[in-house]
Design an enzyme around this catalytic site. Structure first.
Site, mmCIF file in Angstrom:
data_model
loop_
_atom_site.group_PDB
_atom_site.id
_atom_site.type_symbol
_atom_site.label_atom_id
_atom_site.label_comp_id
_atom_site.label_asym_id
_atom_site.label_seq_id
_atom_site.Cartn_x
_atom_site.Cartn_y
_atom_site.Cartn_z
ATOM 1 N N CYS A 139 19.279 4.872 34.494
ATOM 2 C CA CYS A 139 17.889 5.305 34.671
ATOM 3 C C CYS A 139 17.329 4.938 36.047
ATOM 4 O O CYS A 139 16.245 5.385 36.405
ATOM 5 C CB CYS A 139 17.003 4.696 33.590
ATOM 6 S SG CYS A 139 16.945 2.912 33.692
ATOM 7 N N CYS A 151 18.973 -0.769 28.282
ATOM 8 C CA CYS A 151 17.810 -1.444 28.880
ATOM 9 C C CYS A 151 17.935 -2.963 28.742
ATOM 10 O O CYS A 151 17.483 -3.702 29.613
ATOM 11 C CB CYS A 151 16.527 -0.960 28.221
ATOM 12 S SG CYS A 151 16.447 0.832 28.069
HETATM 13 FE FE1 FES Z 1 15.459 2.243 32.311
HETATM 14 FE FE2 FES Z 1 15.020 1.385 29.896
HETATM 15 S S1 FES Z 1 15.108 3.444 30.539
HETATM 16 S S2 FES Z 1 15.424 0.237 31.634
#
Ligand code: FES
Length: 126
Positions: free
Chosen positions: A33, A102
């Protein structure tokens, strides 16, 4: 999607912020992400005397970091080294499968800080 414990740590994160006099700082980032994390440690007598975190991560990352800081504060460095992202997720009562990465941010930043601290100590006392 999130259980009450996760929501509590996300909306009221513990040990969040910068630590200007930290002994060591660890960093991590997620390829999935692009979010990033910093963990600051104050170390006394080989124990984590204080810990803070900063993140540009999602709610699950904030909750994981908050929980991680509570789990390792006061622990020895050897004990903290054993803490994995699965431990953090379990302590939170579970994270949705899509959010498991995450929890890596927090655990990885802690392990990075501990590694840097070992290297720093080695260079001072080879
Ligand atoms: Fe990036 Fe959770 S989506 S840390």
């Amino acid at each position: 999607m999130y259980n009450d414990k996760v929501i509590d740590h996300f909306t009221n994160p513990r040990n969040v912020g910068e630590m200007p006099d930290a002994d060591i700082v660890g960093e991590s980032g997620s390829f999935k992400c692009g979010d990033t994390m910093k963990i600051y440690l104050k170390i006394e007598d080989d124990k984590i005397a204080d810990i803070k975190f900063q993140t540009f991560g999602c709610g699950a990352a904030i909750a994981s970091s908050s929980m991680l800081t509570e789990m390792v504060k006061g622990k020895t460095l050897a004990e903290a080294q054993q803490v994995t992202n699965d431990d953090v997720a379990a302590e939170l009562g579970g994270l949705p499968p899509l959010k498991m990465h995450c929890s890596n941010l927090a655990a990885d930043a802690l392990q990075d800080a501990l590694k840097r601290y070992r290297e720093k100590k080695k260079s001072v006392h080879p």
